[in-house]
Design a protein around this motif. Sequence first.
Motif, PDB file in Angstrom:
ATOM      1  N   GLU A  22       0.813  -1.217   0.000  1.00 13.17           N
ATOM      2  CA  GLU A  22       0.000   0.000   0.000  1.00 13.17           C
ATOM      3  C   GLU A  22       0.848   1.269   0.000  1.00 13.17           C
ATOM      4  N   ASP A  23       2.138   1.141   0.272  1.00 11.08           N
ATOM      5  CA  ASP A  23       3.038   2.293   0.349  1.00 11.08           C
ATOM      6  C   ASP A  23       4.301   1.978  -0.452  1.00 11.08           C
ATOM      7  N   PRO A  24       4.230   2.054  -1.787  1.00 10.12           N
ATOM      8  CA  PRO A  24       5.390   1.677  -2.593  1.00 10.12           C
ATOM      9  C   PRO A  24       6.526   2.703  -2.573  1.00 10.12           C
ATOM     10  N   MET A  25       6.364   3.813  -1.874  1.00 15.07           N
ATOM     11  CA  MET A  25       7.388   4.852  -1.749  1.00 15.07           C
ATOM     12  C   MET A  25       7.749   5.479  -3.098  1.00 15.07           C
ATOM     13  N   ASN A  26       6.789   5.544  -4.011  1.00 14.54           N
ATOM     14  CA  ASN A  26       6.986   6.240  -5.278  1.00 14.54           C
ATOM     15  C   ASN A  26       6.772   7.728  -5.070  1.00 14.54           C
ATOM     16  N   LEU A  27       7.517   8.527  -5.820  1.00 12.87           N
ATOM     17  CA  LEU A  27       7.338   9.972  -5.763  1.00 12.87           C
ATOM     18  C   LEU A  27       6.204  10.381  -6.690  1.00 12.87           C
ATOM     19  N   HIS A  28       5.369  11.273  -6.229  1.00 14.62           N
ATOM     20  CA  HIS A  28       4.256  11.784  -7.029  1.00 14.62           C
ATOM     21  C   HIS A  28       4.289  13.306  -6.976  1.00 14.62           C
ATOM     22  N   ALA A  29       4.165  13.924  -8.136  1.00 14.46           N
ATOM     23  CA  ALA A  29       4.130  15.384  -8.189  1.00 14.46           C
ATOM     24  C   ALA A  29       2.787  15.870  -7.664  1.00 14.46           C
TER      25      ALA A  29
END
Length: 136
Positions: A22-29
């Motif tokens: 649930e928290d893939p640690m991807n960056l999102h703008a």
Amino acid sequence: MDTNPKQWVPKVHPATRSVELEDPMNLHATAVPGDPEVMLRCLVQEFAGMGWDAEQIMPLFRDPFYPALNSLWCAYGEAGIRKRVLAALRQCAVLNVAATIVEEPETSESEPELIELGIRTNPREPLQEGSHGKGL
């Protein structure tokens, strides 16, 4: 303020916590309030500081993988972005440096002529032929 201890979670540094689905640690703008003109100038100055010119910076605005730049391109259009990029570059300038590495120094067969340096005691007095002033 609710002081129920069951709603709180312990603080864990992101680098030490495990990755969960649930928290893939991807960056999102994420859009934030601010002046887009200032942001555009700051971004252009960053690239100019790396020696990039307008022709190298402009394609970044069309790339959807640069969401901040791409959203500015969508807002101002190609002509508006080009005008603003060129204006920002005129204000901050681009520094380009070229270097040449010479592996071995060139050898010369003849040694350079040595010249004795000196100081004139009277600046109105002409130097004599073959003389470079009085010796130090």
